[in-house]
Design an enzyme around this catalytic site. Structure first.
Site, mmCIF file in Angstrom:
data_model
loop_
_atom_site.group_PDB
_atom_site.id
_atom_site.type_symbol
_atom_site.label_atom_id
_atom_site.label_comp_id
_atom_site.label_asym_id
_atom_site.label_seq_id
_atom_site.Cartn_x
_atom_site.Cartn_y
_atom_site.Cartn_z
ATOM 1 N N LYS A 203 0.852 -1.063 -0.140
ATOM 2 C CA LYS A 203 -0.054 0.034 -0.148
ATOM 3 C C LYS A 203 0.958 1.339 0.006
ATOM 4 C CE LYS A 203 -3.348 1.962 3.076
ATOM 5 N NZ LYS A 203 -4.354 1.540 4.372
ATOM 6 N N GLU A 209 10.497 -4.637 4.472
ATOM 7 C CA GLU A 209 10.704 -6.064 3.943
ATOM 8 C C GLU A 209 10.291 -6.122 2.574
ATOM 9 O OE1 GLU A 209 9.129 -4.753 6.739
ATOM 10 O OE2 GLU A 209 9.180 -6.293 8.368
ATOM 11 N N GLY A 272 -5.023 -2.392 5.823
ATOM 12 C CA GLY A 272 -4.120 -3.489 4.976
ATOM 13 C C GLY A 272 -4.597 -4.944 5.266
ATOM 14 N N ARG A 273 -5.055 -5.266 6.765
ATOM 15 C CA ARG A 273 -5.762 -6.508 7.105
ATOM 16 C C ARG A 273 -7.150 -6.797 6.464
ATOM 17 N NH1 ARG A 273 -4.420 -3.187 11.034
ATOM 18 N NH2 ARG A 273 -5.960 -2.402 12.675
ATOM 19 N N GLU A 358 -4.300 -7.583 15.386
ATOM 20 C CA GLU A 358 -4.001 -6.265 15.063
ATOM 21 C C GLU A 358 -5.145 -5.209 15.220
ATOM 22 O OE1 GLU A 358 -2.123 -5.896 11.012
ATOM 23 O OE2 GLU A 358 -0.466 -4.388 11.965
ATOM 24 N N HIS A 389 -4.553 -34.420 17.749
ATOM 25 C CA HIS A 389 -3.351 -35.422 18.011
ATOM 26 C C HIS A 389 -2.540 -34.433 18.572
ATOM 27 C CE1 HIS A 389 -5.037 -38.880 16.073
ATOM 28 N NE2 HIS A 389 -5.641 -37.913 15.381
ATOM 29 N N LYS A 509 9.582 -1.194 14.410
ATOM 30 C CA LYS A 509 10.116 -0.986 13.051
ATOM 31 C C LYS A 509 11.157 -0.021 13.077
ATOM 32 C CE LYS A 509 5.736 -1.474 10.399
ATOM 33 N NZ LYS A 509 4.860 -0.723 9.773
HETATM 34 C C1 G6Q Z 1 -2.524 -4.226 8.067
HETATM 35 C C2 G6Q Z 1 -1.238 -3.601 8.613
HETATM 36 C C3 G6Q Z 1 0.148 -4.320 7.965
HETATM 37 C C4 G6Q Z 1 0.310 -3.866 6.608
HETATM 38 C C5 G6Q Z 1 1.950 -4.096 6.323
HETATM 39 C C6 G6Q Z 1 2.249 -4.076 5.095
HETATM 40 O O1 G6Q Z 1 -3.492 -3.925 8.343
HETATM 41 O O2 G6Q Z 1 -1.614 -2.349 8.176
HETATM 42 O O3 G6Q Z 1 -0.022 -5.461 8.230
HETATM 43 O O4 G6Q Z 1 -0.621 -4.553 5.803
HETATM 44 O O5 G6Q Z 1 2.663 -3.593 7.158
HETATM 45 O O6 G6Q Z 1 1.992 -2.681 4.628
HETATM 46 P P1 G6Q Z 1 2.399 -2.286 2.930
HETATM 47 O O7 G6Q Z 1 1.220 -2.724 2.017
HETATM 48 O O8 G6Q Z 1 2.180 -0.752 2.995
HETATM 49 O O9 G6Q Z 1 3.382 -2.663 2.501
#
Ligand code: G6Q
Length: 545
Positions: A203, A209, A272-273, A358, A389, A509
């Protein structure tokens, strides 16, 4: 959380303390039917809970006191309910199937943009799936590598596995998330550059990463293209044919070398989630095709409609949320378990972990005051029957109360002999065993050695929900995801916390940047605590710095 309304729930818990789930079933022969309902292709049996009608009424009062109805409307109509980030929360707009609806953010209808991106994704995925999108060597795309993390990874991975029967089997899908070179290296080992499409899903397009992995993939790709005979400039130009982006950040995408024509946009009102039904789902659309993707969105929408319109006493997400609150706040349950009896849902618990933890892992209320009650529980789980199990021992006979959601599908995509009957028999039997247990008398009647009776007794009275659908399809998957999204929303409203920010992930971070410079600098700063300094020193020594 409204204290008065909660007091009423608490009173009822006290009053019913001596009654077990077994007693409740003995008292009311209609109980199973009474505490069951259907919505959007899912059947929920919640009768094996520590509830009666009075408790459910008191829980619903709690929702009413939290102005849940108004809060739901605020979300669906684009009010900026994510106040700490000043954003609307409109993942429901992404799957809205009502062609006449207008949903405005800052006075602008978002729906035309949503439809435009969906069309762009569909046209692109048609081209790739039909082999019309060619790589630098004129070959069709056989491998898709999604590079993203968190919300830009967990949804696509989960859904890709869940909808395997609908995927194009002559294409392979990979997901690289971890900034661990092993993740990237093992993926690159399995693909050929000339047949591979990389989706950089971020996003913000700034996530450490993802951007590090994207740069690594680009460097590998350029080197591979050169090995295949391309000059350096041609290899670099070929990036445009093999890299696309899913992002809100056009400038950063262009700077990376991706043609912004091949950028699939989304908006800051998609968390994001909650972003699987946005362009973040591009890898999924490539796998299952535009029509199945549309069915997924339809499934989401069906559950959205149900959530928005059904009265609370017949509202599946509301009921799941209230039951969760009953155990967290009334019985001190610290976790709940999600147990899908469907191998295709193997990553569903991991996906829910992010969505729930989250969102509702917060200790400050909307006024910035520390909450005086527990909020979001720990969510965990594994597909059945594997868990049986291993950790089910603790659920049956341990000292923790762990409410469980069992999820099953009546029809399998892969009938082999009686395997599916056995799978489902295990699911139903587990909920029966957890609710009704086994008394010492029953053990004795079976002739169990007296000394062993304490060990072979099952207390029972363990709450479970059972969710059943006919079959796991794009539609039922969409509805299932929406069900849990709305459950999490309802709980956040009742706990009076902000469910759509995630400040708790920031500190680590930021510190990682300082630590990284100390790992690589000529001389470390030594400005950390003694433990962290020691770890840095040990690492530096091991790698010869
Ligand atoms: C989700 C968070 C988080 C996000 C990641 C990736 O709700 O905001 O998990 O999706 O940090 O972020 P980017 O899509 O900006 O790389």
């Amino acid at each position: 959380m409204d204290a008065q309304a909660w007091e009423k729930v608490d009173e009822l818990i006290d009053k019913n303390q001596t009654k077990t789930i077994k007693d409740l079933f003995a008292e009311d022969k209609d109980r199973a039917a009474k505490f069951s309902l259907e919505a959007a292709g899912w059947f929920l049996d919640y009768s094996k809970n520590r509830i009666d009608e009075a408790t459910m009424k008191a829980l619903i009062k709690l929702a009413e006191k939290a102005n849940l109805k108004e809060e739901i409307e605020k979300m669906f109509t684009g009010k900026k309910i994510n106040a700490t980030e000043g954003r609307a929360v409109l993942h429901t707009a992404l799957r809205c199937q009502d062609k006449n609806v207008k949903i405005k953010v800052d006075g602008k209808d978002v729906m035309p943009g949503v439809r435009k991106v969906l069309d762009q994704m569909a046209a692109f995925s048609d081209q790739v799936r039909q082999g019309k999108w060619k790589g630098f060597a004129g070959k069709r795309i056989k491998n898709v590598v999604n590079i993203g993390i968190g919300g830009s990874d967990l949804g696509p991975v989960m859904a890709n596995i869940a909808l395997t029967p609908y995927t194009k089997r002559n294409m392979k899908f990979f997901f690289v998330s971890n900034v661990d070179s092993t993740h990237m290296a093992e993926t690159l080992r399995a693909v050929k550059a000339s047949e591979t499409l990389f989706i950089i899903a971020s996003k913000t397009f700034t996530t450490q990463e993802t951007m590090s992995n994207a740069e690594a993939a680009k460097a590998w790709f350029i080197a591979e293209a050169q090995k295949a005979g391309l000059k350096k400039a041609a290899a670099e130009a070929a990036v445009a044919k093999h890299f696309v982006a899913v992002s809100t950040a056009a400038k950063e995408v262009a700077a990376f070398g991706i043609d912004t024509k091949n950028m699939f946009g989304f908006w800051d009102w998609v968390g994001g989630r909650y972003s699987l039904p946005s362009a973040i789902g591009l890898s999924l659309m490539l796998a299952i095709g535009r029509n199945n993707y549309k069915k997924l969105l339809k499934g989401y929408y069906k559950m959205d409609r149900h959530f928005r319109t059904a009265r609370f006493s017949r509202n599946m997400p509301v009921i799941l949320a209230l039951l969760g609150i009953l155990y967290v706040n009334g019985y001190g349950a610290e976790s709940y378990c999600v147990l899908p009896y469907d191998q295709y849902l193997s990553r569903f618990p991991a996906y829910l972990q992010q969505m729930d933890m989250e969102s509702n892992g917060k200790c400050v209320d909307k006024d910035g005051n520390p909450v005086t009650y527990s909020t979001g529980p720990i969510e965990w789980g594994e597909p059945g029957t594997n868990g049986q199990h291993s950790f089910y021992q603790l659920i049956h006979q341990g000292t923790h109360l762990i409410p469980c959601d069992f999820i099953g599908c009546s029809k399998t995509h892969n009938p082999i002999g009686d395997l599916h009957d056995k799978l489902m028999a295990n699911l139903f039997a587990q909920t029966e065993a957890l609710a009704f247990g086994k008394t010492a008398e029953e053990c004795a009647a079976e002739g169990v050695d007296k000394k062993l009776i304490p060990f072979k007794t099952f207390e029972g009275n363990k709450p479970t929900n059972t969710l059943l659908c006919d079959q796991l399809t794009p539609e039922t998957l969409g509805a299932l995801v929406a069900l849990y999204e709305h459950k999490v929303f309802v709980q956040g409203v009742i706990w009076n916390i902000y469910s759509y920010d995630q400040w708790g992930v920031q500190l680590g971070k930021v510190l990682a940047k300082g630590v990284l410079s100390d790992l690589t600098a000529k001389k470390p700063s030594g400005k950390h605590d003694a433990s962290t300094n020691q770890l840095i020193a040990r690492y530096r020594k091991a790698v010869g710095r």
